[in-house]
Design a protein around this motif. Sequence first.
Motif, mmCIF file in Angstrom:
data_model
loop_
_atom_site.group_PDB
_atom_site.id
_atom_site.type_symbol
_atom_site.label_atom_id
_atom_site.label_comp_id
_atom_site.label_asym_id
_atom_site.label_seq_id
_atom_site.Cartn_x
_atom_site.Cartn_y
_atom_site.Cartn_z
ATOM 1 N N ALA A 288 0.466 6.669 -6.688
ATOM 2 C CA ALA A 288 -0.711 7.505 -6.912
ATOM 3 C C ALA A 288 -0.380 8.975 -6.698
ATOM 4 C CB ALA A 288 -1.848 7.061 -5.987
ATOM 5 N N GLU A 289 0.402 9.283 -5.660
ATOM 6 C CA GLU A 289 0.793 10.666 -5.396
ATOM 7 C C GLU A 289 1.705 11.196 -6.500
ATOM 8 O OE1 GLU A 289 2.508 10.249 -1.557
ATOM 9 O OE2 GLU A 289 0.616 10.622 -0.479
ATOM 10 N N VAL B 248 -5.752 8.495 -4.385
ATOM 11 C CA VAL B 248 -4.834 8.663 -3.249
ATOM 12 C C VAL B 248 -5.584 8.557 -1.929
ATOM 13 C CG1 VAL B 248 -3.315 10.286 -2.057
ATOM 14 C CG2 VAL B 248 -3.172 10.036 -4.537
ATOM 15 N N LEU B 249 -6.737 9.232 -1.846
ATOM 16 C CA LEU B 249 -7.531 9.176 -0.611
ATOM 17 C C LEU B 249 -7.966 7.743 -0.308
ATOM 18 C CD1 LEU B 249 -9.746 12.383 -0.965
ATOM 19 C CD2 LEU B 249 -7.891 11.994 0.677
ATOM 20 N N GLY B 250 -8.369 7.010 -1.354
ATOM 21 C CA GLY B 250 -8.785 5.626 -1.151
ATOM 22 C C GLY B 250 -7.646 4.764 -0.636
ATOM 23 N N VAL B 251 -6.452 4.973 -1.230
ATOM 24 C CA VAL B 251 -5.289 4.205 -0.774
ATOM 25 C C VAL B 251 -4.936 4.576 0.669
ATOM 26 C CG1 VAL B 251 -2.834 3.770 -1.152
ATOM 27 C CG2 VAL B 251 -4.381 3.948 -3.105
ATOM 28 N N GLU C 21 -4.582 3.212 6.313
ATOM 29 C CA GLU C 21 -4.911 3.465 7.714
ATOM 30 C C GLU C 21 -5.514 2.217 8.361
ATOM 31 O OE1 GLU C 21 -7.627 6.539 10.440
ATOM 32 O OE2 GLU C 21 -7.446 6.835 8.271
ATOM 33 N N ALA C 22 -6.421 1.567 7.618
ATOM 34 C CA ALA C 22 -7.017 0.331 8.134
ATOM 35 C C ALA C 22 -5.957 -0.766 8.279
ATOM 36 C CB ALA C 22 -8.136 -0.135 7.207
ATOM 37 N N LEU D 42 0.830 -1.208 0.000
ATOM 38 C CA LEU D 42 0.000 0.000 0.000
ATOM 39 C C LEU D 42 0.867 1.261 0.000
ATOM 40 C CD1 LEU D 42 -2.833 -1.040 2.466
ATOM 41 C CD2 LEU D 42 -3.100 -0.496 0.041
ATOM 42 N N ASP D 43 2.013 1.213 0.677
ATOM 43 C CA ASP D 43 2.939 2.348 0.654
ATOM 44 C C ASP D 43 3.395 2.633 -0.777
ATOM 45 O OD1 ASP D 43 2.852 2.861 3.354
ATOM 46 O OD2 ASP D 43 4.592 1.621 3.840
#
Length: 246
Positions: A68-69, A118-121, A126-127, A61-62
Amino acid sequence: MKAEPEHQMRLLDVQEIDSALAQLAHRARTLPETEEVKALDGRITGLGDRVLAAETALSDLDREQRKAESDVDQVRTRSDRDRKRLDAGQVSSPKELESLQSEIASLQRRQEELEEVVLGVMERREAAEAELARLRKDLEDARGEREAAEDRRSAAMIDIEGDRASQAQRRERVAAEVPDDLLALYTKLRDQYGVGAAALRYGRCEGCKLALSTAELGQIRQAEPDEVVRCEECRRILVRTTESGL
């Protein structure tokens, strides 16, 4: 075989000690703490695998977030460049101007889409971080429980070993009072049946728990006191006592 009655009686003491030693050995093999440690080892292994999987997922995810960023930055940079051209009045052709404005609008929509990615990732990350923290806590707790169980098992084994050493010393002293041939017979029978000598109590063999027949009791009654008699059913040495019922 002949043996003095007091020597035969001593066999019952040896047998009592051997039974106690067998019980201690059984207790050592079946300590509940041993099963607890084994179960916790399995749990720790499972949690360790899950922590590793969670760490791998977080690392993925990182990378996904960084990509994405980066995509957002590339679109933003291109959009900023086009806006500067537009604001600077570098485009004079109406057709080129229309094309540039259309591209800026398209880039704006693309940037918004990528920012949503990006927000979704970030939400998934976070989860994933929360799940990894929970698993690490569970793993730490399990290791603490295993350490406590291991301490309890060690304490129990120390107690058992202390009792075993005491009984072994007592057995050595008592067995030294039994003639070698009688002790050898007893040892052979104990190895075969678990119990080598048993008391004859009220006409019943305490080894196999069966009552002797009248004929068998008559034969034992007629036997000399120093005669070593055996149970016809279980073949253990029968030791006559004041409670034999003869």
